[in-house]
Design a protein around this motif. Sequence first.
Motif, PDB file in Angstrom:
ATOM      1  N   ALA A   1      18.010  26.775  71.534  1.00 52.42           N
ATOM      2  CA  ALA A   1      17.869  25.865  70.394  1.00 52.42           C
ATOM      3  C   ALA A   1      16.481  25.981  69.779  1.00 52.42           C
ATOM      4  CB  ALA A   1      18.143  24.427  70.824  1.00 52.42           C
ATOM      5  N   LYS A   2      15.457  26.100  70.636  1.00 45.60           N
ATOM      6  CA  LYS A   2      14.090  26.258  70.123  1.00 45.60           C
ATOM      7  C   LYS A   2      13.943  27.562  69.352  1.00 45.60           C
ATOM      8  CE  LYS A   2      10.863  23.456  72.767  1.00 45.60           C
ATOM      9  NZ  LYS A   2       9.574  23.480  73.493  1.00 45.60           N
ATOM     10  N   ILE A   3      14.514  28.639  69.890  1.00 43.85           N
ATOM     11  CA  ILE A   3      14.408  29.936  69.223  1.00 43.85           C
ATOM     12  C   ILE A   3      15.011  29.873  67.824  1.00 43.85           C
ATOM     13  CG2 ILE A   3      15.258  32.324  69.245  1.00 43.85           C
ATOM     14  CD1 ILE A   3      15.035  32.233  72.311  1.00 43.85           C
ATOM     15  N   ILE A   4      16.207  29.327  67.709  1.00 46.38           N
ATOM     16  CA  ILE A   4      16.903  29.320  66.422  1.00 46.38           C
ATOM     17  C   ILE A   4      16.347  28.237  65.489  1.00 46.38           C
ATOM     18  CG2 ILE A   4      19.146  29.080  65.300  1.00 46.38           C
ATOM     19  CD1 ILE A   4      18.697  31.648  67.041  1.00 46.38           C
TER      20      ILE A   4
ATOM     21  N   ASN B   1      13.375  26.658  65.441  1.00 44.12           N
ATOM     22  CA  ASN B   1      11.989  26.872  64.995  1.00 44.12           C
ATOM     23  C   ASN B   1      11.850  28.043  64.037  1.00 44.12           C
ATOM     24  OD1 ASN B   1      11.149  24.705  66.519  1.00 44.12           O
ATOM     25  ND2 ASN B   1      10.476  25.958  68.262  1.00 44.12           N
ATOM     26  N   ASN B   2      12.745  29.028  64.129  1.00 43.36           N
ATOM     27  CA  ASN B   2      12.593  30.230  63.301  1.00 43.36           C
ATOM     28  C   ASN B   2      13.500  30.253  62.072  1.00 43.36           C
ATOM     29  OD1 ASN B   2      10.671  32.166  64.798  1.00 43.36           O
ATOM     30  ND2 ASN B   2      12.052  31.466  66.433  1.00 43.36           N
ATOM     31  N   TYR B   3      14.487  29.354  62.008  1.00 43.53           N
ATOM     32  CA  TYR B   3      15.415  29.393  60.875  1.00 43.53           C
ATOM     33  C   TYR B   3      15.584  28.041  60.181  1.00 43.53           C
ATOM     34  CZ  TYR B   3      16.807  33.954  62.716  1.00 43.53           C
ATOM     35  OH  TYR B   3      16.795  35.256  63.146  1.00 43.53           O
ATOM     36  N   LYS B   4      14.849  27.002  60.604  1.00 47.16           N
ATOM     37  CA  LYS B   4      15.052  25.679  60.012  1.00 47.16           C
ATOM     38  C   LYS B   4      14.732  25.647  58.517  1.00 47.16           C
ATOM     39  CE  LYS B   4      10.485  24.072  61.566  1.00 47.16           C
ATOM     40  NZ  LYS B   4       9.793  23.081  62.434  1.00 47.16           N
ATOM     41  N   ASN B   5      13.807  26.507  58.084  1.00 47.90           N
ATOM     42  CA  ASN B   5      13.460  26.547  56.661  1.00 47.90           C
ATOM     43  C   ASN B   5      14.418  27.418  55.855  1.00 47.90           C
ATOM     44  OD1 ASN B   5      11.228  24.867  57.054  1.00 47.90           O
ATOM     45  ND2 ASN B   5       9.927  26.611  57.624  1.00 47.90           N
ATOM     46  N   ASN B   6      15.183  28.241  56.529  1.00 50.15           N
ATOM     47  CA  ASN B   6      16.158  29.108  55.857  1.00 50.15           C
ATOM     48  C   ASN B   6      17.368  29.315  56.773  1.00 50.15           C
ATOM     49  OD1 ASN B   6      17.512  30.878  54.194  1.00 50.15           O
ATOM     50  ND2 ASN B   6      16.053  32.571  54.432  1.00 50.15           N
ATOM     51  N   PRO B   7      18.134  28.274  57.006  1.00 56.93           N
ATOM     52  CA  PRO B   7      19.275  28.380  57.929  1.00 56.93           C
ATOM     53  C   PRO B   7      20.325  29.393  57.485  1.00 56.93           C
ATOM     54  CG  PRO B   7      19.348  26.308  56.726  1.00 56.93           C
ATOM     55  CD  PRO B   7      18.011  26.915  56.446  1.00 56.93           C
ATOM     56  N   GLN B   8      20.401  29.635  56.168  1.00 58.38           N
ATOM     57  CA  GLN B   8      21.388  30.596  55.678  1.00 58.38           C
ATOM     58  C   GLN B   8      21.117  31.996  56.223  1.00 58.38           C
ATOM     59  OE1 GLN B   8      24.181  29.773  53.852  1.00 58.38           O
ATOM     60  NE2 GLN B   8      24.771  31.893  54.318  1.00 58.38           N
TER      61      GLN B   8
ATOM     62  N   ILE C   1      20.616  18.550  62.566  1.00 57.32           N
ATOM     63  CA  ILE C   1      20.798  19.062  63.932  1.00 57.32           C
ATOM     64  C   ILE C   1      21.818  20.207  64.009  1.00 57.32           C
ATOM     65  CG2 ILE C   1      20.256  16.784  64.878  1.00 57.32           C
ATOM     66  CD1 ILE C   1      23.293  16.574  65.572  1.00 57.32           C
ATOM     67  N   ALA C   2      22.482  20.519  62.873  1.00 54.26           N
ATOM     68  CA  ALA C   2      23.570  21.504  62.886  1.00 54.26           C
ATOM     69  C   ALA C   2      23.111  22.859  63.414  1.00 54.26           C
ATOM     70  CB  ALA C   2      24.156  21.656  61.482  1.00 54.26           C
ATOM     71  N   LEU C   3      21.958  23.337  62.961  1.00 53.61           N
ATOM     72  CA  LEU C   3      21.469  24.661  63.348  1.00 53.61           C
ATOM     73  C   LEU C   3      21.219  24.749  64.846  1.00 53.61           C
ATOM     74  CD1 LEU C   3      20.686  27.405  62.133  1.00 53.61           C
ATOM     75  CD2 LEU C   3      18.339  26.549  61.926  1.00 53.61           C
ATOM     76  N   ALA C   4      20.540  23.734  65.384  1.00 57.75           N
ATOM     77  CA  ALA C   4      20.221  23.741  66.816  1.00 57.75           C
ATOM     78  C   ALA C   4      21.488  23.719  67.662  1.00 57.75           C
ATOM     79  CB  ALA C   4      19.327  22.546  67.158  1.00 57.75           C
ATOM     80  N   TRP C   5      22.440  22.883  67.268  1.00 59.60           N
ATOM     81  CA  TRP C   5      23.666  22.776  68.059  1.00 59.60           C
ATOM     82  C   TRP C   5      24.544  24.031  67.933  1.00 59.60           C
ATOM     83  CZ3 TRP C   5      20.868  18.665  68.703  1.00 59.60           C
ATOM     84  CH2 TRP C   5      21.148  17.801  69.766  1.00 59.60           C
TER      85      TRP C   5
ATOM     86  N   SER D   1      23.435  26.976  67.819  1.00 53.62           N
ATOM     87  CA  SER D   1      22.827  28.039  68.626  1.00 53.62           C
ATOM     88  C   SER D   1      23.449  28.149  70.006  1.00 53.62           C
ATOM     89  CB  SER D   1      21.317  27.804  68.753  1.00 53.62           C
ATOM     90  OG  SER D   1      21.044  26.653  69.539  1.00 53.62           O
ATOM     91  N   PHE D   2      23.922  27.020  70.561  1.00 54.70           N
ATOM     92  CA  PHE D   2      24.569  27.099  71.878  1.00 54.70           C
ATOM     93  C   PHE D   2      26.060  26.748  71.811  1.00 54.70           C
ATOM     94  CE2 PHE D   2      22.034  23.182  71.638  1.00 54.70           C
ATOM     95  CZ  PHE D   2      22.962  22.175  71.914  1.00 54.70           C
ATOM     96  N   GLY D   3      26.676  27.032  70.637  1.00 57.33           N
ATOM     97  CA  GLY D   3      28.125  27.043  70.549  1.00 57.33           C
ATOM     98  C   GLY D   3      28.816  25.752  70.218  1.00 57.33           C
ATOM     99  N   TYR D   4      28.099  24.772  69.653  1.00 53.41           N
ATOM    100  CA  TYR D   4      28.727  23.528  69.204  1.00 53.41           C
ATOM    101  C   TYR D   4      28.728  23.488  67.676  1.00 53.41           C
ATOM    102  CZ  TYR D   4      28.788  21.549  73.911  1.00 53.41           C
ATOM    103  OH  TYR D   4      29.042  21.312  75.235  1.00 53.41           O
ATOM    104  N   GLY D   5      29.799  22.905  67.107  1.00 54.99           N
ATOM    105  CA  GLY D   5      29.883  22.846  65.651  1.00 54.99           C
ATOM    106  C   GLY D   5      30.495  24.090  65.044  1.00 54.99           C
ATOM    107  N   VAL D   6      30.770  25.104  65.867  1.00 54.37           N
ATOM    108  CA  VAL D   6      31.478  26.300  65.431  1.00 54.37           C
ATOM    109  C   VAL D   6      32.807  26.343  66.181  1.00 54.37           C
ATOM    110  CG1 VAL D   6      29.382  27.583  64.905  1.00 54.37           C
ATOM    111  CG2 VAL D   6      30.373  27.747  67.184  1.00 54.37           C
ATOM    112  N   ALA D   7      33.731  27.134  65.697  1.00 58.08           N
ATOM    113  CA  ALA D   7      35.028  27.249  66.368  1.00 58.08           C
ATOM    114  C   ALA D   7      35.561  28.667  66.204  1.00 58.08           C
ATOM    115  CB  ALA D   7      36.019  26.242  65.792  1.00 58.08           C
ATOM    116  N   ILE D   8      35.845  29.324  67.305  1.00 60.81           N
ATOM    117  CA  ILE D   8      36.435  30.664  67.285  1.00 60.81           C
ATOM    118  C   ILE D   8      37.453  30.772  68.420  1.00 60.81           C
ATOM    119  CG2 ILE D   8      34.551  31.897  66.156  1.00 60.81           C
ATOM    120  CD1 ILE D   8      33.417  32.630  68.794  1.00 60.81           C
TER     121      ILE D   8
END
Length: 669
Positions: A371-374, A376-383, A422-426, A428-435
């Motif tokens: 969560a920290k990796i994703i 901290n590095n993508y919060k300003n540009n999550p796309q 919180i969407a980006l952080a969650w 990162s470890f597989g929550y909020g997505v579905a496959i």
Amino acid sequence: MTEKNNILKKLYPIAIVMLVFAVVIVYKLISIQVLHADLYEKEAIAKTIKKFPIPANRGNVYSSDGSLLATSVSRFDIRMDLVTVSDKNFKKHYKALAEELGKMLPKKSAREYEAYLRKAKRNKNRYLLIARNLSYIDFLKIKNFPIFNLGQYKGGFIKEQKTVRERPIGRIAERTIGWDEIRIGKDGKNFSSKVGLEGNFKQYLRGKNGEQLRQKIAKGQWKPIFNSQEIEPVNGQDIITTIDINMQDIAHHALLGQLEKFKAEHGTVVVMEVATGEIKAISNLGITKSGKYYEKANYAIGEKHEPGSTFKLMSMIVALEDKVVDSSTIIDTEKGKWRVGNRIVKDSHVGGYGKISASKVIELSSNVGIAKIIQNNYKNNPQKFIDGLKKMDVGFKLDLPIIGEGEPFVPTPKMKKIWSKIALAWMSFGYGVAITPLQTLTFYNAIANNGKMVKPLFVKQIKRQGEVIKTFETEVINEKICSQSTIDKVNIMLRNVVKRGTATNIYNKNYFLAGKTGTCQAIYNKNEKMQYIASFAGFFPADAPKYSCIVVIHRPDTSIGYYGNTVAAPVFQKIAQKLYTDTPIVKEFTGLETAYADLNDKYETYFERSQKEYKNVPNVKGMVGMDAISVLENLGMKVQFKGNGKVVKQSLKAGAKIEVGKIILLELS
């Protein structure tokens, strides 16, 4: 005279009426028989004679090793036209016929059949039911019974042929093999049901129906008319699937054993060949009210869900590709808790892992670390993170040749109602997505395949009478999902997950496994306590991957266990171990350690001793069929078997002296 005239006057009108009536009748007869004869004849024929379809036999469905997965077999209904049977032949032979019917069809005694036939003869029954759903062998027997052996015209023998679909291996892989038929819904209405390979390859399997004339007789029944106008059906073509019957058996029983152990609601396992994408085994089992498991739905293909920690691999690859971290970058996971917005990300390990490398984040499955990796590095540009996933074809359907594939879901910042701080952080470890499980496996298979993502392949060939008419080649989805340096780095991470990370319980020094555990919280129904989805995705041998595999188990009993390493990973390990021991290099691994003390210990003990001094037939009852066959063949015996599953009976008693080359018959459950 006057009285006579009066009578004549009264008769004239009557005579005229009768004359007119006679003329009308004559005209009508001429009209029917001469003027409109053809029209009325056609109408009569249309009402009494119709064309009925003769169903074509569907093509067979085979496994890759030639075993029958589904086939059409003929079934026969037998009827009798008592009018065509002469009184002489009937009186002479009906008792003998009744005697044979009583032996073959135990629903009635010979005397009951005598009475049944006599009554039908008196009533001039032209369509008497004798038997339903006879096999071809029984059909050949019954057609040679007394009276029937005189044929259709003298013996009144009527056969009605139909085809039914049978699966020699039972209900194993039933949802993947599928069906193509008309079913009756709960509302009583018919609906077309096309499922699995049977439904999706119907254009090859169905063939072309023939035609047969039938004549309407008493009580609205239709009797076949055998003539030169009958059109024979053209049978369907065969499909050769990628399923390996041995691997299917192993995967099915490995999953079943774990579902039963953890009293889980349902689960799936898929084994894929790395280089080709061929699906070698696929099992989907759900529990019934009685506590038994069967193929309720194709969870591997149709059920999308939050993947949990198996998604961390996707997140890590995006970060490595964008060079925002390296495998050696130090991440402070603190004390296993980290606040993002108004929520707290937690690690399963109480107290956290402190400062660890990015590689260790995957090995130890740290939620805080990824969560920290994703974040901290993508919060300003999550796309940018979302685009990185899409570049690797994460979040897209596989366009499978089986209907019902689940639609994957990966949120984007444009989805204002869903996206949050919180969407980006969650994610990162597989929550909020579905496959779906198969979509996840396809990604892991690409890692094993040096970055080449291939489409799952279910069918290899179409054949007509043994001749190949169409071949399905491996289809590449993405030639290279990421750089080779990233592939090499995550390969090491996945190997270390098993060697020293969250899946050390399946580590074995004699062969190398690689993969990622997953544990995801899930609430299936309101007012229900928290449930879990346990998963494991990976490949083996890790140093030269041949097969990839995913295991997903829903709603295990939390009082027994619910983590991916304890619930799902052992299924993966058991499949890998069995496939290792079934290969020619098995002698290099005679000392394999295993957590499956019962049947696997039997297998190991028998194999090791068979190389030395075993002189007696072992007791293989209770062993999985493929294991028992391997053991007995290593002892020099020839094995024949019927059925599928575990051994319930063996023809040679345990303890009997072994004779090299002697045949032993195994009966499997």
